[in-house]
Scaffold this motif. Structure first.
Motif, PDB file in Angstrom:
ATOM      1  N   VAL A  57       0.836  -1.200   0.000  1.00  0.00           N
ATOM      2  CA  VAL A  57       0.000   0.000   0.000  1.00  0.00           C
ATOM      3  C   VAL A  57       0.872   1.251   0.000  1.00  0.00           C
ATOM      4  O   VAL A  57       0.606   2.220  -0.736  1.00  0.00           O
ATOM      5  CB  VAL A  57      -0.951  -0.004   1.223  1.00  0.00           C
ATOM      6  CG1 VAL A  57      -1.715   1.324   1.312  1.00  0.00           C
ATOM      7  CG2 VAL A  57      -1.925  -1.160   1.123  1.00  0.00           C
ATOM      8  N   ALA A  58       1.923   1.249   0.821  1.00  0.00           N
ATOM      9  CA  ALA A  58       2.830   2.398   0.867  1.00  0.00           C
ATOM     10  C   ALA A  58       3.494   2.629  -0.484  1.00  0.00           C
ATOM     11  O   ALA A  58       3.618   3.777  -0.951  1.00  0.00           O
ATOM     12  CB  ALA A  58       3.880   2.184   1.954  1.00  0.00           C
ATOM     13  N   ASP A  59       3.877   1.552  -1.159  1.00  0.00           N
ATOM     14  CA  ASP A  59       4.482   1.695  -2.485  1.00  0.00           C
ATOM     15  C   ASP A  59       3.496   2.307  -3.476  1.00  0.00           C
ATOM     16  O   ASP A  59       3.862   3.170  -4.291  1.00  0.00           O
ATOM     17  CB  ASP A  59       4.956   0.328  -2.991  1.00  0.00           C
ATOM     18  CG  ASP A  59       6.140  -0.204  -2.182  1.00  0.00           C
ATOM     19  OD1 ASP A  59       6.833   0.621  -1.548  1.00  0.00           O
ATOM     20  OD2 ASP A  59       6.349  -1.433  -2.189  1.00  0.00           O
ATOM     21  N   GLN A  60       2.260   1.869  -3.408  1.00  0.00           N
ATOM     22  CA  GLN A  60       1.252   2.426  -4.313  1.00  0.00           C
ATOM     23  C   GLN A  60       1.055   3.912  -4.061  1.00  0.00           C
ATOM     24  O   GLN A  60       0.916   4.701  -5.000  1.00  0.00           O
ATOM     25  CB  GLN A  60      -0.079   1.679  -4.126  1.00  0.00           C
ATOM     26  CG  GLN A  60      -0.057   0.226  -4.572  1.00  0.00           C
ATOM     27  CD  GLN A  60      -1.375  -0.461  -4.302  1.00  0.00           C
ATOM     28  OE1 GLN A  60      -2.416   0.172  -4.286  1.00  0.00           O
ATOM     29  NE2 GLN A  60      -1.342  -1.772  -4.090  1.00  0.00           N
ATOM     30  N   LEU A  61       1.038   4.301  -2.785  1.00  0.00           N
ATOM     31  CA  LEU A  61       0.848   5.715  -2.462  1.00  0.00           C
ATOM     32  C   LEU A  61       2.040   6.542  -2.932  1.00  0.00           C
ATOM     33  O   LEU A  61       1.867   7.636  -3.492  1.00  0.00           O
ATOM     34  CB  LEU A  61       0.628   5.879  -0.958  1.00  0.00           C
ATOM     35  CG  LEU A  61      -0.662   5.264  -0.397  1.00  0.00           C
ATOM     36  CD1 LEU A  61      -0.675   5.362   1.130  1.00  0.00           C
ATOM     37  CD2 LEU A  61      -1.891   5.959  -0.975  1.00  0.00           C
TER      38      LEU A  61
END
Length: 410
Positions: free
Chosen positions: A28-32
């Motif tokens: 999720v952090a990578d997507q953000l």
């Protein structure tokens, strides 16, 4: 995959909140980070909180997504993709500019689904109440062929055609429905107020009343004494009808019966066939195989009886029969349409000819709608005449007889 609620800040320092579906919080952090925002907090959650922050009254009073929202979305997304704008940036702009809050949430879910690695068609399939199966199928074809922008433009034209067709029918039926409602209201007022007042006057005549007058008085008395029963019967009939048409067999029989109604039936049939021809041409031009195209087209005609005939065509094509042969066996197409289908199969231009079939049906529907009022007016006039005649005979015959008796005594 699990869902994660996140809080993040964009380049301007604004706080953003949402829910993403991913394998873990790191993904999720990578997507953000890939979308240009910095995560502040990521917490596992059980389901998407698309409506978080809205009160119960806002949820209850919020306007649902309208067909016009989807139509404008198709046109705007086509323009953005045609101009070379990345789809994620385009969806973000459409979300910010959306007037409808409910549709803005749908666009936000599309973005989050794309962030999670889904395709646009798969993301749209999560919202069947907004995007029809036909719409999703064509978007899927556009993704596979790399012509998503062209498909969106054709979908916009199709939705525009469908909206205009429905608006024309609704406008044409407005006047007849108004007259019918006024007639029902007039009959109710006469039964409840007028006839009882005359009945009190006739009671002083101490003579036998005419048959029509007795019928009107008895009907009025029944209405006043048993009106809760009548209301219950009407409500029960409406609920029973909805339950019946909610079943597969009931909807099939009702849709078949509608097409046999005088005057309105032929208009609904031509309008339904126009939708079939337009959607079939659209799916063919978009590169959908004929069998798959007939499957999704059957879901757009909005009539269970015609849909079964389209599925019958599909089954015939699967068996190796020609489209012309299967269309003949359905028994719903006119000879002119069958001839155009035959020419389209021979020349390989079936999609263009189906567009012409749709235009032909559209012109016929337009003509029928323009003359609908003139076709219904005689029926309404006869109905009003019969109503006035019954009231005149029932209300004024006793007065007329009393007047004749008084003149005879003189």
């Amino acid at each position: 995959m699990p869902f994660f609620a996140y809080k993040a800040r964009n380049a301007r320092g604004e706080l953003l909140q949402g829910v993403l579906e991913s394998q873990d919080s790191g993904a999720v952090a990578d997507q953000l980070f890939n979308t240009g925002v910095t995560p502040v907090e990521i917490v596992a959650t059980t389901k998407p909180a698309a409506n978080a922050g809205d009160g119960w009254w806002e949820k209850l009073s919020e306007k649902k997504v309208q067909p016009m929202d989807v139509q404008l979305f198709s046109r705007q997304l086509y323009t953005l993709l045609k101009a070379g704008v990345p789809i994620m940036r385009g969806l973000a702009g459409l979300e910010e500019s959306a007037i409808s809050k409910s549709f803005a949430r749908v666009i936000r879910d599309l973005r989050e689904s794309l962030d999670a690695g889904r395709e646009l068609s798969a993301a749209m399939r999560r919202h069947p109440e907004v995007f029809s199966a036909f719409y999703v199928s064509l978007v899927r074809v556009g993704e596979m062929t790399g012509r998503l922008d062209e498909v969106l433009l054709r979908l916009f034209d199709f939705l525009e055609f469908d909206r205009e067709m429905r608006d024309r029918i609704r406008t044409a039926l407005r006047y007849p429905m108004f007259v019918v409602v006024v007639m029902v209201a007039a009959i109710s007022v006469i039964n409840i107020f007028v006839i009882p007042a005359f009945a009190k006057v006739y009671a002083g005549f101490k003579t036998e009343l005419p048959l029509m007058t007795r019928i009107l008085i008895n009907v009025s008395n029944l209405t006043l004494q048993y009106w809760p029963l009548f209301v219950g019967l009407i409500v029960g009939a409406i609920v029973g009808f909805r339950m019946f048409t909610g079943t597969t067999n009931g909807k099939y029989k009702w849709d078949k019966f509608k097409l046999r109604l005088p005057i309105a039936g032929k208009i609904m049939l031509k309008g339904t066939l126009a939708r079939f021809a337009r959607s079939f041409a659209l799916s063919s031009k978009s590169g959908v195989p004929i069998v798959q195209g007939l499957t999704v087209v059957a879901q757009t005609v909005d009539n269970a009886y015609i849909a079964s005939r389209v599925e019958q065509m599909r089954d015939g094509v699967e068996r190796g029969e020609s489209i012309l042969r299967t269309a003949v066996t359905t028994g719903v197409f006119t000879p002119v349409v069958l001839q155009m289908i035959a020419v389209g199969e021979e020349t390989g231009e079936l999609d263009d000819l189906m567009d012409e079939v749709a235009e032909m049906y559209e012109r016929e529907v337009d003509y029928e709608l323009k003359t609908l009022s003139s076709q219904i007016e005689p029926i309404l006039i006869i109905g009003l005449g019969v109503l006035v005649l019954i009231l005149a005979l029932g209300v004024f015959l006793p007065i007329w007889d009393l007047g004749r008796a008084a003149m005879h005594k003189q």
